[in-house]
Write a protein that holds these residues in place. Structure first.
Motif, mmCIF file in Angstrom:
data_model
loop_
_atom_site.group_PDB
_atom_site.id
_atom_site.type_symbol
_atom_site.label_atom_id
_atom_site.label_comp_id
_atom_site.label_asym_id
_atom_site.label_seq_id
_atom_site.Cartn_x
_atom_site.Cartn_y
_atom_site.Cartn_z
ATOM 1 N N ARG A 107 0.768 -1.446 0.027
ATOM 2 C CA ARG A 107 -0.184 -0.024 0.023
ATOM 3 C C ARG A 107 0.762 1.176 -0.014
ATOM 4 O O ARG A 107 0.508 2.174 -0.605
ATOM 5 N N LEU A 108 2.000 1.157 0.743
ATOM 6 C CA LEU A 108 2.898 2.381 0.855
ATOM 7 C C LEU A 108 3.207 2.638 -0.712
ATOM 8 O O LEU A 108 3.325 3.983 -1.126
ATOM 9 N N PHE A 109 3.902 1.835 -1.500
ATOM 10 C CA PHE A 109 4.399 2.109 -2.626
ATOM 11 C C PHE A 109 3.169 2.386 -3.410
ATOM 12 O O PHE A 109 3.588 3.246 -4.735
ATOM 13 N N GLN A 110 2.068 1.609 -3.482
ATOM 14 C CA GLN A 110 1.028 2.132 -4.411
ATOM 15 C C GLN A 110 0.658 3.440 -4.453
ATOM 16 O O GLN A 110 0.377 4.248 -5.295
ATOM 17 N N LEU A 111 0.678 3.833 -2.870
ATOM 18 C CA LEU A 111 0.110 5.311 -2.722
ATOM 19 C C LEU A 111 1.133 6.357 -3.500
ATOM 20 O O LEU A 111 0.824 7.007 -4.174
ATOM 21 N N MET A 112 2.400 5.967 -3.196
ATOM 22 C CA MET A 112 3.536 6.768 -3.776
ATOM 23 C C MET A 112 3.392 6.777 -5.467
ATOM 24 O O MET A 112 3.324 7.868 -6.093
ATOM 25 N N HIS A 113 3.153 5.716 -5.859
ATOM 26 C CA HIS A 113 3.180 5.589 -7.259
ATOM 27 C C HIS A 113 1.821 6.577 -7.918
ATOM 28 O O HIS A 113 1.894 7.174 -8.920
ATOM 29 N N GLU A 114 0.620 6.176 -7.318
ATOM 30 C CA GLU A 114 -0.428 6.756 -7.818
ATOM 31 C C GLU A 114 -0.386 8.372 -7.709
ATOM 32 O O GLU A 114 -0.773 9.125 -8.602
ATOM 33 N N VAL A 115 0.029 8.930 -6.475
ATOM 34 C CA VAL A 115 0.515 10.200 -6.388
ATOM 35 C C VAL A 115 1.184 10.801 -7.460
ATOM 36 O O VAL A 115 1.044 11.916 -8.187
ATOM 37 N N VAL A 116 2.209 10.307 -7.594
ATOM 38 C CA VAL A 116 3.257 10.659 -8.522
ATOM 39 C C VAL A 116 2.673 10.757 -9.995
ATOM 40 O O VAL A 116 2.789 11.659 -10.615
ATOM 41 N N THR A 117 2.199 9.788 -10.539
ATOM 42 C CA THR A 117 1.399 9.445 -11.670
ATOM 43 C C THR A 117 0.288 10.458 -12.021
ATOM 44 O O THR A 117 0.134 10.868 -12.807
ATOM 45 N N GLY A 118 -0.315 10.556 -10.802
ATOM 46 C CA GLY A 118 -1.722 11.493 -10.937
ATOM 47 C C GLY A 118 -1.284 13.133 -11.173
ATOM 48 O O GLY A 118 -1.962 13.733 -11.473
ATOM 49 N N LEU A 119 0.173 13.303 -10.886
ATOM 50 C CA LEU A 119 0.478 14.743 -10.983
ATOM 51 C C LEU A 119 1.090 15.055 -12.384
ATOM 52 O O LEU A 119 1.572 16.039 -12.542
ATOM 53 N N ASN A 120 1.066 13.838 -13.193
ATOM 54 C CA ASN A 120 1.402 14.098 -14.630
ATOM 55 C C ASN A 120 2.682 14.693 -15.065
ATOM 56 O O ASN A 120 2.698 15.736 -15.647
ATOM 57 N N GLY A 121 3.784 14.353 -14.423
ATOM 58 C CA GLY A 121 5.108 14.788 -14.483
ATOM 59 C C GLY A 121 5.415 15.870 -13.763
ATOM 60 O O GLY A 121 6.554 16.491 -13.777
ATOM 61 N N GLY A 122 4.691 16.491 -12.814
ATOM 62 C CA GLY A 122 4.957 17.657 -12.055
ATOM 63 C C GLY A 122 5.543 17.289 -10.931
ATOM 64 O O GLY A 122 6.042 18.302 -10.057
ATOM 65 N N PHE A 123 5.805 16.183 -10.552
ATOM 66 C CA PHE A 123 6.391 15.691 -9.265
ATOM 67 C C PHE A 123 7.250 14.565 -9.499
ATOM 68 O O PHE A 123 7.005 13.468 -10.013
ATOM 69 N N GLN A 124 8.516 14.328 -8.637
ATOM 70 C CA GLN A 124 9.272 13.223 -8.811
ATOM 71 C C GLN A 124 9.549 12.770 -7.439
ATOM 72 O O GLN A 124 9.810 13.346 -6.487
ATOM 73 N N MET A 125 9.744 11.509 -7.173
ATOM 74 C CA MET A 125 9.939 10.852 -5.893
ATOM 75 C C MET A 125 11.109 10.032 -6.399
ATOM 76 O O MET A 125 11.157 8.990 -7.335
ATOM 77 N N ILE A 126 12.180 9.878 -5.243
ATOM 78 C CA ILE A 126 13.228 9.025 -5.353
ATOM 79 C C ILE A 126 13.220 8.265 -4.029
ATOM 80 O O ILE A 126 13.408 8.978 -2.962
ATOM 81 N N VAL A 127 13.032 6.868 -4.001
ATOM 82 C CA VAL A 127 12.958 6.241 -2.728
ATOM 83 C C VAL A 127 13.957 5.237 -2.766
ATOM 84 O O VAL A 127 14.250 4.449 -3.687
ATOM 85 N N SER A 128 14.769 5.328 -1.717
ATOM 86 C CA SER A 128 16.026 4.280 -1.335
ATOM 87 C C SER A 128 15.510 3.183 -0.315
ATOM 88 O O SER A 128 14.912 3.778 0.609
ATOM 89 N N ASP A 129 15.324 1.835 -0.595
ATOM 90 C CA ASP A 129 14.794 1.064 0.023
ATOM 91 C C ASP A 129 15.209 -0.415 0.204
ATOM 92 O O ASP A 129 15.773 -0.770 -0.890
ATOM 93 N N HIS A 130 14.938 -1.263 0.959
ATOM 94 C CA HIS A 130 15.211 -2.699 0.930
ATOM 95 C C HIS A 130 14.006 -3.584 0.114
ATOM 96 O O HIS A 130 14.667 -4.477 -0.633
ATOM 97 N N ALA A 131 13.062 -2.680 -0.032
ATOM 98 C CA ALA A 131 11.704 -3.493 -0.481
ATOM 99 C C ALA A 131 12.099 -3.628 -2.179
ATOM 100 O O ALA A 131 12.733 -2.955 -2.925
ATOM 101 N N ASN A 132 11.650 -4.923 -2.629
ATOM 102 C CA ASN A 132 11.922 -5.076 -4.011
ATOM 103 C C ASN A 132 10.530 -5.938 -4.412
ATOM 104 O O ASN A 132 10.552 -7.249 -4.432
ATOM 105 N N LEU A 133 9.487 -5.327 -4.784
ATOM 106 C CA LEU A 133 8.216 -5.844 -4.778
ATOM 107 C C LEU A 133 8.244 -6.504 -6.343
ATOM 108 O O LEU A 133 8.794 -5.985 -7.239
#
Length: 656
Positions: free
Chosen positions: A596-622
């Motif tokens: 759910r955490l990564f899905q929320l990040m992905h949907e928010v970034v995608t919903g802003l149509n290129g106006g926002f960038q996220m860079i996440v460093s993590d152990h997770a590899n879904l």
């Protein structure tokens, strides 16, 4: 402003470029100690931070320069920072280059041409921050810059799951004040010219207080002017500054004219004692002292003569008695009439024989000679006493003359001091008159009062106008609107992430710089909501809501958010961290929470149509396709931020 790439330059000149997608979710996954967390420190450093927070180890042994290439709306900005020398904890120098199609530079092109302040100023100005000053109320205006905006764009692994600190570097001195001050500006509740108008209002209020004071002083002066003028006239008369008596001056104009004349009176002059007078006084004092010494010497001589006379009288009396007793011997003749060893009175024998008659006669003659000598010296002593008496009279008469002359000089000096005191009193009176007449001139009999009233009315209008523009209620309303806007998204996403108390009213508290929500037992702050999983979730929804607001309202904040290890509460074991797979998590609810955490990040970034960038460093590899599409780097099986060949080439003990 978004991040195109991070560039590392080795000490031997090699270049490593890490590229990131603009307007997308970028995931750097991997095992521990591969350099994932250093990415955020590098970006923080390249955005103008002076303190170096990069870890000591392979990166500090191998890297000579750190750089970042930022994409702005109409250009690119290349920022490079030289690695600190051993033992240094901060660096201010930098390199700054701009260009529409700029690419990462080569090692031999790097040079210092700017400093960290210039980097913050140039980047901040190009995203719209400029030289905006925000009023802090207590400590004066604070100029917002890129460094303040960066606090909203970074969350390292110690911050993203912290129960007390919501923002980057919030625990540091001064940062909390900066956040409270600049956040309303970045949210748009505070206008660009708010601080300038605050300063104008402060200056206008000072001018208003000054005008009020001047008018009150003038009115008081005008009301009491006649009484004060009469008082000054009496004083001037007492000091001898008036040519006529104060009683004959009746009206205000006459009193003012008389006082002006008194103030213009020539000061009373006094003659200073000249050198000859002081020299004469010194000579007289010396002569007086000498005459007094002479009198003491004469008195000593008279005392000596009197002592001699007393001793002579005693001696004469004693000798006279001896002469009287020996006078009968002359009747016996020269021969003795009895045995010298027999008492002539009783006939008994004496132990010692009587002196012969001739011996007694010789003694008598000697005594008579001494009496004659004493009688001969007496007239000389009497003459000496008369001389001393005459000398005493003469010296005393001379001393009285000297003391009289000194008394005359002292009286003259007293008169001089009195005249000097009178001159000082007149000068003081003239000063008071001058000062008061100046106040009378300023206040005026009426015309100047009207002028001061007009100035006061103008100052009041200026203050009222600025207060209307800076209505604190209007500011509060705009800020409340912005926070309510954020609260709507925060509550929705907190509920979606199934955070504790997430279904209630979740909101950002700017005063305490934390998240608060409602619970059955009252308002709950973030620090009182249990578990690191909830803390990570509330950090995420807060920063996503802020950046969605910044994009929607075109606020001057970089269009990027970097998170380091947001899923760390879900990957407690080293085995889970190495694989990063959901299967490594023991509980189904944890696997779903990470998804759910990564899905929320992905949907928010995608919903802003290129106006926002996220860079996440993590152990997770879904395993999901959308997640794998977002993975930019997977540092496992020997892959890491620092290439192994760099480490081998610069092997050696770690340097600080």
């Amino acid at each position: 402003m978004q991040l195109r790439s991070i560039i590392l330059y080795s000490k031997s000149g090699e270049k490593r470029v890490l590229e990131f997608r603009l307007g997308a979710l970028n995931i750097v996954t991997g095992t521990s100690q591969t350099g994932k967390s250093a990415l955020l420190d590098i970006v923080d450093f390249c955005m103008g931070r002076d303190e170096v927070t990069l870890p000591i180890g392979p990166i500090s042994r191998t890297v000579a320069w750190y750089a970042a290439l930022f994409q702005l709306a109409d250009t690119r900005v290349f920022v490079a920072r030289k690695a600190p020398a051993p033992g240094r904890k901060s660096v201010t120098n930098a390199m700054l280059e701009l260009g529409s199609d700029l690419e990462p530079l080569d090692f031999d092109q790097l040079r210092v041409n700017a400093d960290s302040a210039t980097v913050r100023e140039q980047l901040g100005r190009r995203i719209g921050i400029g030289d905006t000053a925000v009023d802090t109320r207590s400590s004066g205006p604070l100029t917002a810059h890129l460094g303040h905006a960066a606090l909203l764009c970074l969350q390292n692994q110690d911050e993203v799951s912290h129960r007390r600190w919501l923002f980057h570097r919030q625990a540091e001195d001064g940062i909390r004040t900066a956040l409270r001050t600049t956040l309303p500006y970045f949210l748009g509740a505070v206008g660009e010219d708010q601080a300038a108008k605050q300063q104008q209002l402060a200056a206008a209020r000072r001018a208003l207080r000054r005008a009020q004071g001047e008018l009150k002083a003038a009115e008081d002066l005008n009301r009491d002017v006649d009484v004060s003028l009469q008082s000054l006239l009496r004083e001037a008369e007492a000091r001898g500054l008036l040519t006529e008596t104060a009683d004959v001056i009746a009206d205000r104009a006459g009193a003012i004219a008389a006082l002006r004349a008194a103030a213009a009176t020539a000061p009373y002059t006094t003659t200073a004692r000249d050198e000859e007078q002081r020299s004469r006084e010194l000579e007289l004092q010396q002569l007086r002292d000498q005459l007094r010494r002479n009198l003491r010497e004469i008195a000593d001589q008279r005392q000596l003569l009197a002592e001699q006379e007393r001793q002579e009288n005693g001696f004469t009396s004693a000798v006279g008695r001896g002469v009287s007793r020996l006078g009968a011997v002359q009747l016996a003749g020269a021969e003795p009439l009895h045995d010298l060893e027999t008492c002539p009175a009783c006939g008994s024998r004496m132990e010692e024989a009587d002196s012969p008659v001739e011996g007694m006669l010789a003694t008598l003659s000697d005594l008579r000679g001494q009496l004659d000598a004493v009688r001969t010296a007496r007239p000389n002593r009497e003459r000496a006493l008369r001389v001393l008496e005459e000398e005493t009279g003469r010296v005393r008469q001379q001393l009285r003359g000297v003391e009289g002359a000194l008394s005359t000089l002292a009286e003259a000096e007293d008169r001089q001091r009195n005249l000097q005191s009178r001159a000082e009193e007149q000068a003081y009176a003239r000063g008071r008159i001058d000062a008061y007449l100046a106040q009378v001139d300023q206040a005026g009999p009426g015309g100047d009062l009207q002028r001061l009233r007009s100035q006061l009315a103008l100052a009041q209008r200026v203050v009222e106008g600025l207060e209307a523009e800076l209505d604190p209620q209007e500011l509060e309303d705009r800020l409340s609107h912005s926070l309510n806007y954020l609260s709507s998204d925060m509550t929705q996403w907190a509920d979606r992430l199934k955070l504790e108390h997430g279904r209630r009213h979740v909101r950002l508290d700017l005063k305490r710089l934390t998240v608060v929500t409602d619970s059955d037992d009252g308002v709950a702050e973030l620090m009182r909501i249990g578990s690191g999983k909830n803390w990570v979730g509330y950090h995420l929804v807060t920063h996503l809501a802020l950046h969605q607001y910044f994009v929607a309202h075109h606020r001057p904040v970089p269009r990027m958010l970097m998170l380091d290890q947001p899923t760390q509460p879900y990957y407690p074991s080293d085995v889970a961290k190495r694989s990063g797979r959901l299967e490594a998590l023991a509980r189904d609810e944890d696997r779903e929470a990470v998804r759910r955490l990564f899905q929320l990040m992905h949907e928010v970034v995608t919903g802003l149509n290129g106006g926002f960038q996220m860079i996440v460093s993590d152990h997770a590899n879904l395993p999901e396709a959308w997640f794998q599409d977002c993975v930019r780097y997977n540092w496992r099986d020997g892959e890491a931020l620092i290439p192994q060949e760099w480490i081998d080439q610069h092997a050696g003990p770690a340097t600080s």
